[in-house]
Design a protein around this motif. Structure first.
Motif: not given
Length: 246
Positions: A12-16, A26-27, A30
């Motif tokens: 998964d990926s981390l978005y904020a 975006k982190y 992955d």
């Protein structure tokens, strides 16, 4: 997604994003999530896009067009549920058609330092009915002054959209008739926020490089053309626009 001995692992990926700040975080890597795992990340820092000082801005970067001018509804179509609820005024039917009444002879013209986006920037950049249910694209103008043009380097137009439906937004600087726009989004959007009485849909963000050769010392005009016609609900909702110096 990959299945291991202990179950299913998810890549998964981390978005904020942050209200009041343009762009997305975006982190950089992955993240693999496994059953029963605990993941702790270090402090994360988001550096929003910026290439220079703010010369002017329109709107609030909150992924919504709610701060712009939302007209009164047609009396015959008024939904009384929202009659006295200003925060949900946009939910009234047919508001998009008010654009032609407000601008019967020309499209929206907004002058920096003179106009107020809460009163003078229509909430949706819609098409125009020129008769017999024929809908054509429209061109809005932003007029502004540059007292000290910096000839070296590039200016930047930060352009955030709160919604788009079967639209193409073209940007031209000081020359409306040039055939090829200085920037185009291409065909984007399908959230139908205008037709569904919404105030936002899928967020779009574009950072447009503006060579100083396209600008003038003194009066300037940015032309924003939603070029796709053919239907009443093809259009965009702006979230936030900012011009940055070099």
């Amino acid at each position: 997604m990959a299945k291991g001995k202990q179950g299913i692992s998810i890549l998964d990926s981390l978005y904020a994003w942050v209200p009041g700040v343009v762009g997305d975080y975006k982190y950089e890597a992955d993240i693999t999530i496994k059953p029963g795992s605990k993941i702790r990340l270090a402090n994360l820092t988001y550096e929003p896009p910026r290439n220079g000082p703010t010369l002017w801005e329109i709107g609030i970067p909150d992924r919504s067009a709610a701060e712009f001018y939302v007209p009164d509804p047609y009396p015959s179509l008024m939904n009384k549920l929202y009659k006295n609820n200003h925060s949900n005024k946009f939910r009234q039917y047919g508001l998009w058609a008010r654009y032609e009444e407000l601008y019967p002879n020309h499209d929206l013209i907004y002058t920096i330092g003179v106009n107020n986006y809460r009163e003078d920037w229509f909430y949706a950049h819609v098409t125009r009915n020129i008769g017999k249910e024929t809908y054509v694209g429209t061109t809005w103008q932003i007029r502004f002054q540059l007292n000290n043009l910096i000839s070296q380097g590039n200016y930047t137009l930060q352009l955030a959209l709160a919604s788009a439906t079967s639209s193409e937004l073209q940007v031209r600087f000081n020359n409306r008739s040039v055939v090829r726009p200085h920037f185009s989004t291409g065909l984007i959007g399908g959230d139908n926020a205008i037709a569904r009485h919404g105030i936002h849909g899928l967020y779009w963000f574009f950072s447009v490089k503006v060579p100083s050769s396209l600008l003038h010392e003194g009066s300037n005009t940015i032309y924003l053309t939603q070029s796709r016609g053919g239907a009443p609900f093809r259009g965009v909702m702006y979230d936030y626009i900012r011009l940055e110096g070099p």
